[in-house]
Design a protein around this motif. Structure first.
Motif, short mmCIF file in Angstrom:
data_model
loop_
_atom_site.label_atom_id
_atom_site.label_comp_id
_atom_site.label_asym_id
_atom_site.label_seq_id
_atom_site.Cartn_x
_atom_site.Cartn_y
_atom_site.Cartn_z
N ILE A 39 0.88 -1.16 0.00
CA ILE A 39 0.00 0.00 0.00
C ILE A 39 0.92 1.22 0.00
O ILE A 39 1.77 1.36 0.88
N LEU A 40 0.75 2.07 -1.00
CA LEU A 40 1.56 3.28 -1.11
C LEU A 40 0.82 4.45 -0.50
O LEU A 40 -0.35 4.69 -0.81
N PHE A 41 1.51 5.19 0.33
CA PHE A 41 1.01 6.43 0.90
C PHE A 41 1.89 7.52 0.31
O PHE A 41 3.07 7.63 0.65
N ALA A 43 -8.30 11.57 9.11
CA ALA A 43 -8.04 10.33 8.38
C ALA A 43 -7.49 9.23 9.29
O ALA A 43 -7.32 8.09 8.86
N ALA A 44 -7.24 9.54 10.56
CA ALA A 44 -6.63 8.57 11.48
C ALA A 44 -7.42 7.26 11.59
O ALA A 44 -6.80 6.20 11.62
N PRO A 45 -8.75 7.27 11.65
CA PRO A 45 -9.46 5.98 11.72
C PRO A 45 -9.18 5.09 10.50
O PRO A 45 -9.00 3.88 10.62
N LEU A 46 -9.13 5.70 9.32
CA LEU A 46 -8.80 4.94 8.12
C LEU A 46 -7.38 4.41 8.20
O LEU A 46 -7.12 3.24 7.88
N MET A 47 -6.47 5.23 8.65
CA MET A 47 -5.07 4.81 8.75
C MET A 47 -4.91 3.66 9.75
O MET A 47 -4.13 2.74 9.54
N LYS A 48 -5.70 3.70 10.83
CA LYS A 48 -5.65 2.62 11.81
C LYS A 48 -6.06 1.30 11.17
O LYS A 48 -5.45 0.26 11.43
N GLU A 49 -7.08 1.34 10.32
CA GLU A 49 -7.50 0.13 9.61
C GLU A 49 -6.45 -0.32 8.61
O GLU A 49 -6.18 -1.51 8.49
N LEU A 50 -5.84 0.62 7.92
CA LEU A 50 -4.82 0.27 6.93
C LEU A 50 -3.57 -0.30 7.59
O LEU A 50 -2.86 -1.09 6.98
N GLN A 51 -3.33 0.09 8.82
CA GLN A 51 -2.17 -0.45 9.54
C GLN A 51 -2.29 -1.96 9.72
O GLN A 51 -1.30 -2.68 9.78
N LYS A 52 -3.52 -2.46 9.75
CA LYS A 52 -3.76 -3.90 9.93
C LYS A 52 -3.55 -4.70 8.65
O LYS A 52 -3.48 -5.93 8.69
N LEU A 112 5.76 4.61 2.48
CA LEU A 112 5.56 6.06 2.47
C LEU A 112 6.46 6.66 1.39
O LEU A 112 7.66 6.37 1.35
N VAL A 113 5.87 7.46 0.53
CA VAL A 113 6.62 8.18 -0.50
C VAL A 113 6.35 9.67 -0.29
O VAL A 113 5.19 10.08 -0.26
N ILE A 114 7.41 10.44 -0.12
CA ILE A 114 7.27 11.89 -0.02
C ILE A 114 8.05 12.50 -1.17
O ILE A 114 9.25 12.27 -1.32
N VAL A 139 1.14 12.14 13.45
CA VAL A 139 -0.26 12.56 13.38
C VAL A 139 -1.17 11.39 13.00
O VAL A 139 -2.27 11.25 13.53
N MET A 140 -0.71 10.53 12.09
CA MET A 140 -1.57 9.47 11.58
C MET A 140 -1.41 8.15 12.33
O MET A 140 -2.18 7.23 12.12
N GLY A 141 -0.40 8.04 13.18
CA GLY A 141 -0.22 6.82 13.96
C GLY A 141 0.17 5.61 13.13
O GLY A 141 -0.23 4.50 13.45
N LEU A 142 0.91 5.82 12.07
CA LEU A 142 1.31 4.74 11.18
C LEU A 142 2.77 4.38 11.33
O LEU A 142 3.59 5.22 11.70
N THR A 143 3.08 3.14 11.03
CA THR A 143 4.47 2.72 10.86
C THR A 143 4.59 2.20 9.44
O THR A 143 3.65 1.64 8.89
N PHE A 144 5.76 2.40 8.85
CA PHE A 144 5.97 2.03 7.46
C PHE A 144 7.09 1.02 7.35
O PHE A 144 8.06 1.07 8.10
N ASP A 145 6.96 0.12 6.38
CA ASP A 145 8.01 -0.87 6.10
C ASP A 145 9.13 -0.25 5.28
O ASP A 145 10.27 -0.72 5.33
N LEU A 146 8.80 0.77 4.52
CA LEU A 146 9.77 1.42 3.65
C LEU A 146 9.38 2.87 3.50
O LEU A 146 8.19 3.19 3.40
#
Length: 106
Positions: A15-17, A32-41, A48-50, A79-86
């Protein structure tokens, strides 16, 4: 929301952010945090691409821009409470192809 979470529950490799290096609207990111929490699963890798979408000349300071993008990454993760693999940082528009090549190894 439902369409995104349903797709993320399926068999996905990644999943690309993707964010531009623009000032972010923190209240919108928090909403968007509730959506991000679901995507974390999701089972797929979270990437993450910036993108610094400016096309600097050859004399730009790449390290300075990369540091700025890393700061933006920390802000997004906090802010979004996410961790990324890359995390992929694209310090100028002309480097996009080279930086995105790292995705082919997934």
């Amino acid at each position: 929301y439902s369409m995104v979470t349903n797709e993320a529950e399926g068999p996905v490799d990644a999943i690309l952010f993707i964010f531009k290096n623009d000032p972010h609207d923190l209240p919108s990111l928090r909403r968007a945090a509730p959506l991000m929490k679901e995507l974390q699963k999701a089972r797929g890798k979270k990437i993450l691409v910036i993108n610094e979408h400016t096309n600097y000349g050859e004399d730009f300071e790449e390290d300075s821009v990369r540091n700025e993008l890393q700061g933006k990454s920390a802000e997004i993760k906090n802010v979004m409470g996410l961790t990324f693999d890359l995390e992929i940082f694209i310090p100028r528009k002309a480097m996009m192809h080279r930086e995105m090549e790292s995705l082919s190894s997934l």
